[in-house]
Motif scaffolding. Sequence first.
Motif, PDB file in Angstrom:
ATOM      1  N   VAL A   1     105.653  71.226  78.533  1.00  0.00           N
ATOM      2  CA  VAL A   1     105.234  72.402  79.294  1.00  0.00           C
ATOM      3  C   VAL A   1     106.457  73.281  79.493  1.00  0.00           C
ATOM      4  O   VAL A   1     107.494  72.822  79.988  1.00  0.00           O
ATOM      5  N   LEU A   2     106.366  74.541  79.077  1.00  0.00           N
ATOM      6  CA  LEU A   2     107.442  75.506  79.247  1.00  0.00           C
ATOM      7  C   LEU A   2     106.976  76.609  80.183  1.00  0.00           C
ATOM      8  O   LEU A   2     105.874  77.138  80.018  1.00  0.00           O
ATOM      9  N   THR A   3     107.805  76.951  81.148  1.00  0.00           N
ATOM     10  CA  THR A   3     107.474  77.999  82.116  1.00  0.00           C
ATOM     11  C   THR A   3     108.556  79.062  82.093  1.00  0.00           C
ATOM     12  O   THR A   3     109.738  78.771  82.324  1.00  0.00           O
ATOM     13  N   THR A   4     108.171  80.291  81.795  1.00  0.00           N
ATOM     14  CA  THR A   4     109.117  81.407  81.787  1.00  0.00           C
ATOM     15  C   THR A   4     109.377  81.851  83.215  1.00  0.00           C
ATOM     16  O   THR A   4     108.449  82.252  83.934  1.00  0.00           O
ATOM     17  N   THR A   5     110.638  81.798  83.647  1.00  0.00           N
ATOM     18  CA  THR A   5     110.958  82.119  85.035  1.00  0.00           C
ATOM     19  C   THR A   5     111.483  83.536  85.215  1.00  0.00           C
ATOM     20  O   THR A   5     111.740  83.963  86.334  1.00  0.00           O
ATOM     21  N   THR A   6     111.643  84.273  84.119  1.00  0.00           N
ATOM     22  CA  THR A   6     112.088  85.664  84.228  1.00  0.00           C
ATOM     23  C   THR A   6     110.927  86.607  84.520  1.00  0.00           C
ATOM     24  O   THR A   6     111.137  87.781  84.789  1.00  0.00           O
ATOM     25  N   ASP A   7     109.705  86.095  84.462  1.00  0.00           N
ATOM     26  CA  ASP A   7     108.504  86.877  84.750  1.00  0.00           C
ATOM     27  C   ASP A   7     107.918  86.355  86.065  1.00  0.00           C
ATOM     28  O   ASP A   7     107.706  85.143  86.223  1.00  0.00           O
ATOM     29  N   ASP A   8     107.647  87.255  86.994  1.00  0.00           N
ATOM     30  CA  ASP A   8     107.095  86.837  88.284  1.00  0.00           C
ATOM     31  C   ASP A   8     105.784  86.074  88.134  1.00  0.00           C
ATOM     32  O   ASP A   8     105.436  85.249  88.996  1.00  0.00           O
ATOM     33  N   ALA A   9     105.039  86.324  87.067  1.00  0.00           N
ATOM     34  CA  ALA A   9     103.775  85.623  86.836  1.00  0.00           C
ATOM     35  C   ALA A   9     103.985  84.201  86.339  1.00  0.00           C
ATOM     36  O   ALA A   9     103.047  83.411  86.317  1.00  0.00           O
ATOM     37  N   ARG A  10     105.201  83.869  85.901  1.00  0.00           N
ATOM     38  CA  ARG A  10     105.580  82.527  85.423  1.00  0.00           C
ATOM     39  C   ARG A  10     104.564  81.974  84.403  1.00  0.00           C
ATOM     40  O   ARG A  10     103.937  80.942  84.611  1.00  0.00           O
ATOM     41  N   PRO A  11     104.390  82.672  83.279  1.00  0.00           N
ATOM     42  CA  PRO A  11     103.471  82.174  82.250  1.00  0.00           C
ATOM     43  C   PRO A  11     103.936  80.831  81.687  1.00  0.00           C
ATOM     44  O   PRO A  11     105.132  80.564  81.589  1.00  0.00           O
ATOM     45  N   GLN A  12     102.958  80.002  81.323  1.00  0.00           N
ATOM     46  CA  GLN A  12     103.254  78.668  80.803  1.00  0.00           C
ATOM     47  C   GLN A  12     102.761  78.509  79.372  1.00  0.00           C
ATOM     48  O   GLN A  12     101.835  79.181  78.923  1.00  0.00           O
ATOM     49  N   HIS A  13     103.424  77.581  78.693  1.00  0.00           N
ATOM     50  CA  HIS A  13     103.096  77.223  77.315  1.00  0.00           C
ATOM     51  C   HIS A  13     103.021  75.700  77.287  1.00  0.00           C
ATOM     52  O   HIS A  13     104.003  75.022  77.564  1.00  0.00           O
ATOM     53  N   THR A  14     101.835  75.150  77.015  1.00  0.00           N
ATOM     54  CA  THR A  14     101.618  73.701  77.072  1.00  0.00           C
ATOM     55  C   THR A  14     101.209  73.174  75.702  1.00  0.00           C
ATOM     56  O   THR A  14     100.355  73.760  75.033  1.00  0.00           O
TER      57      THR A  14
ATOM     58  N   GLY B   1     113.601  77.898  73.228  1.00  0.00           N
ATOM     59  CA  GLY B   1     113.167  79.289  73.175  1.00  0.00           C
ATOM     60  C   GLY B   1     112.041  79.515  72.181  1.00  0.00           C
ATOM     61  O   GLY B   1     111.162  80.331  72.392  1.00  0.00           O
ATOM     62  N   THR B   2     112.042  78.783  71.081  1.00  0.00           N
ATOM     63  CA  THR B   2     110.982  78.928  70.095  1.00  0.00           C
ATOM     64  C   THR B   2     110.130  77.678  70.039  1.00  0.00           C
ATOM     65  O   THR B   2     109.260  77.581  69.200  1.00  0.00           O
ATOM     66  N   ALA B   3     110.367  76.777  70.971  1.00  0.00           N
ATOM     67  CA  ALA B   3     109.773  75.458  70.936  1.00  0.00           C
ATOM     68  C   ALA B   3     108.293  75.530  70.664  1.00  0.00           C
ATOM     69  O   ALA B   3     107.587  76.231  71.319  1.00  0.00           O
ATOM     70  N   ILE B   4     107.817  74.809  69.817  1.00  0.00           N
ATOM     71  CA  ILE B   4     106.410  74.735  69.505  1.00  0.00           C
ATOM     72  C   ILE B   4     105.917  76.120  69.189  1.00  0.00           C
ATOM     73  O   ILE B   4     104.945  76.581  69.687  1.00  0.00           O
ATOM     74  N   GLY B   5     106.436  76.844  68.621  1.00  0.00           N
ATOM     75  CA  GLY B   5     106.065  78.193  68.178  1.00  0.00           C
ATOM     76  C   GLY B   5     106.312  78.648  66.869  1.00  0.00           C
ATOM     77  O   GLY B   5     106.415  77.986  65.997  1.00  0.00           O
TER      78      GLY B   5
END
Length: 260
Positions: A206-219, A6-10
């Motif tokens: 690579v993390l992809t948020t699936t609760t948002d229809d836009a599916r934002p990613q964090h790489t 949840g906070t990975a690399i952040g």
Amino acid sequence: MKRSIGTAIGLLILSTGFSSQMPAQQPSPEKTDLIDSTAIDALNQMGTYLRGLKDFQVTAAVTSEDVLSDGEKLTYSHTTTVLASSPNKLRIETQGDQKSRLILYDGKKFTFFARRAGYYATVDAPPSIGELIDVASDKYGIELPLLDLFLWGGPRASTNEITEASDFGPADVGGITCEHYAFRQPGLDWQVWIQLGDHPLPKKMVLTTTTDDARPQHTSVLTWNLAPSYNDAAFVFDPPSDAQKIVFAKEKAPATAGSN
């Protein structure tokens, strides 16, 4: 894995102050149609290895997507470099589109310096990096970048929320041969590329948020130095003459039943 992802690399075994104490690995779920136990084992092996590092430097090239209210996605980039020495020295520098920050810990003092704003705060600190992670988060609401990598395999990160785990085989990351793993859990899909051989280092996530229809990613692409050169001055804050000292705001304690 809720906190470490949840906070990975952040991201992701400084939970005990490096090798001062080695927590037990998480038990691996049995291999099923959705969970491949070899993928869970790989995370545990990575965690055990990272916890055994005494000194290291890691630089993360990070790209994050932000979704606006109208659905448009913006991309931001930054670089974070962590220099750590067990059990009680830490230097974290972040430089990017939206922020420029320096975090220092010398075993006695913890300092957070927002370069662009010109403000810094310094407080007394606990005696180990593992304890500092908790104090920074619980007391001041500060998640130390990258250090959640080091929670995996310890008591504060578990496989309980993982619903799918897969091994997608070898892959190349910056000329290094890695094994590519993918995981799913409620609200999040995430992937990790772990270096093959005697040094199972995470090289990319690579993390992809699936609760948002836009599916934002964090790489994040990680570059490691396991024999960094440094001196003690690297962990001590020398404020610029124009920097202004402020006081950390403490996180509010949660309200208890019956309180006003």
